[in-house]
Motif scaffolding. Structure first.
Motif, short mmCIF file in Angstrom:
data_model
loop_
_atom_site.label_atom_id
_atom_site.label_comp_id
_atom_site.label_asym_id
_atom_site.label_seq_id
_atom_site.Cartn_x
_atom_site.Cartn_y
_atom_site.Cartn_z
N LEU A 108 -4.13 0.62 4.51
CA LEU A 108 -3.01 0.60 5.46
C LEU A 108 -3.49 0.96 6.87
O LEU A 108 -3.14 0.29 7.85
N TYR A 146 0.93 4.02 -3.07
CA TYR A 146 0.69 5.43 -2.75
C TYR A 146 1.85 6.31 -3.25
O TYR A 146 1.61 7.38 -3.84
N PHE A 182 -4.11 4.17 1.19
CA PHE A 182 -3.96 4.78 2.51
C PHE A 182 -4.98 4.22 3.49
O PHE A 182 -4.65 3.91 4.65
N ASN A 239 12.86 7.49 5.24
CA ASN A 239 11.83 7.23 6.27
C ASN A 239 12.39 6.42 7.43
O ASN A 239 12.16 6.71 8.59
N TRP A 272 12.33 5.17 1.05
CA TRP A 272 12.34 4.19 2.13
C TRP A 272 13.51 4.43 3.08
O TRP A 272 13.38 4.38 4.30
N ASN A 319 0.82 -1.22 0.00
CA ASN A 319 0.00 0.00 0.00
C ASN A 319 0.85 1.26 0.00
O ASN A 319 0.53 2.23 -0.70
N VAL A 320 1.93 1.27 0.77
CA VAL A 320 2.83 2.42 0.73
C VAL A 320 3.48 2.56 -0.64
O VAL A 320 3.63 3.67 -1.17
#
Length: 424
Positions: free
Chosen positions: A175, A150, A172, A421, A418, A146-147
């Protein structure tokens, strides 16, 4: 005369201790007196063989629940002696002891609790560990899928169309929907404890209900988007503008949040009694209503109204949209055009079928007792598995998403995001 008649028909060699009804049936063929039922019952009840061999007509024994831990020391105990039981070696009496505090507190309609106990999926320690690793894998796939979708839609200029904007919001929602259930369930499986605070239960019910309702409404919006794209392609750009998409999405979120807030507030305004044991692995509305000492008629009516307006209304929009879509596609002369039109709706139709199929199965056939095996499977499907499958279905069925995802990975945009984050 009554005792002699009962003994003659009941204790005979060929009679076989027929019980109260059978003995009465044999006697009335030859004799009758006004108190025949009372006399026969009194005689048969003294028979030890009848007491030992009579068929139990009670329901199956339910699962035993742990009693809630009292919040203060017991003031005194209530004791009951159950006597006149069938004779057995050295055991002819049962001594029942119950803390009066629990008995009194369970009868008070204003009882409040700060902790609930979720029974979970299973009490087998080995199976709990296996389910923990299974749900961990499912949640990691759900999170990354899902990320990933998105971020691909957000950083791809070619995907800034209404269909993909709605898809990004669906990712979103999936998730958040999964995150409201899976981490807590995994923690309970790992710790082998299902305790959850009243505030945590209310928050889980609110988030679970709000994101679930938003997903229902968004599925209806996506169906309407496909209807406009296929049935009115020349007017698609003027109908589905960016402002219109924003209004649809905002209305879906706002409606779902208001509904979830009202449902959560009404549910936790009730008085709960007993052992505060929720027969589920999540804080859902229906299991909570079964714990209430207050009247739940208004709450059940509210749940029915919300389900009808949100779930049923969205489903009606989906069905009507697809009726017009099928009618339009059938009129397309070329088979390639028909295949292309259906391919744009295939992913959405599969996701809608999975979501509504499991939700309707679980909520249209609620059980009054313990969760059945089929209800547990359905609950796991729509809370954990479907949020994992949605990004897989949309990425596998959509060439645009796959192409942009490969392009971004080649540019290492996703990898850098990634890394940033996780570094933060």
């Amino acid at each position: 005369m009554p005792i002699g008649s009962a003994s003659m028909f009941y204790d005979s060699v060929l009679g076989g201790h027929p019980g109260i009804a059978g003995t009465k049936y044999l006697i009335v063929r030859y004799y009758f007196w006004p108190s025949i039922i009372k006399d026969v019952g009194a005689y048969v009840s003294t028979c030890e063989t009848y007491a030992r061999s009579k068929t139990l007509r009670t329901g199956p024994v339910c699962q035993l629940y742990m009693l809630a831990v009292p919040k203060k020391p017991w003031s005194h105990l209530a004791m009951d002696f159950v006597t006149d039981l069938p004779v057995s070696p050295e055991k002819y009496m049962v001594w029942m002891i119950q803390p009066s505090l629990l008995e009194v507190e369970s009868l008070k309609n204003h009882t409040k609790t700060s902790t609930f106990l979720l029974l979970g999926l299973t009490q087998d320690p080995h199976l709990q560990l296996e389910l923990f690793y299974l749900f961990l894998i499912i949640y990691l796939i759900t999170f990354m899928g899902n990320v990933g979708i998105y971020l691909v839609i957000h950083f791809s200029p070619s995907l800034q169309t209404p269909m993909y904007i709605f898809l990004s919001h669906l990712s979103f929602i999936d998730l958040c929907y999964s995150s409201s259930v899976v981490p807590n369930t995994m923690n309970n499986l790992l710790q082998r404890k299902g305790y959850i605070t009243s505030f945590g239960c209310a928050m889980q019910l609110f988030t679970f209900s709000s994101f679930g309702s938003t997903e229902c409404l968004l599925f209806g919006v996506m169906a309407y988007d496909r209807y406009v794209a296929i049935c009115s392609p020349l007017h698609y750009g003027t109908i589905m503008t960016k402002q219109t998409c924003t209004i649809f999405v905002a209305a879906s979120y706002l409606t779902a949040i208001v509904q979830a807030a009202i449902q959560t507030g009404c549910t936790f305004s009730l008085s709960f009694c007993g052992a505060y044991i929720i027969n589920h692995f999540i804080c859902d509305a229906l299991p909570l209503l079964r714990l209430s000492c207050s009247s739940t008629v208004l709450n059940e009516l509210l749940i029915s109204i919300c389900a009808t307006l949100i779930g049923g209304g969205s489903l009606v929009i989906i069905l009507i949209s697809y009726v017009f879509i099928v009618t339009t596609v059938v009129k397309i002369p070329s088979s390639q055009g028909k295949r292309r039109a259906f391919s744009t709706c295939a992913s959405h139709l599969v996701c809608v079928t999975l979501f509504y199929g499991t939700v309707l199965f679980n909520y249209l056939h609620p059980s009054g007792g313990l969760l059945t095996h089929h209800e547990i499977v359905a609950s796991v499907l729509y809370t954990m598995v479907i949020p994992m499958l949605n990004p897989i279905i949309y990425s596998l069925r959509n060439k645009e998403v796959r192409r942009n995802m490969q392009h971004l990975f080649r540019q290492r945009i996703i990898v850098n995001l990634w890394f940033v984050n996780f570094s933060n």
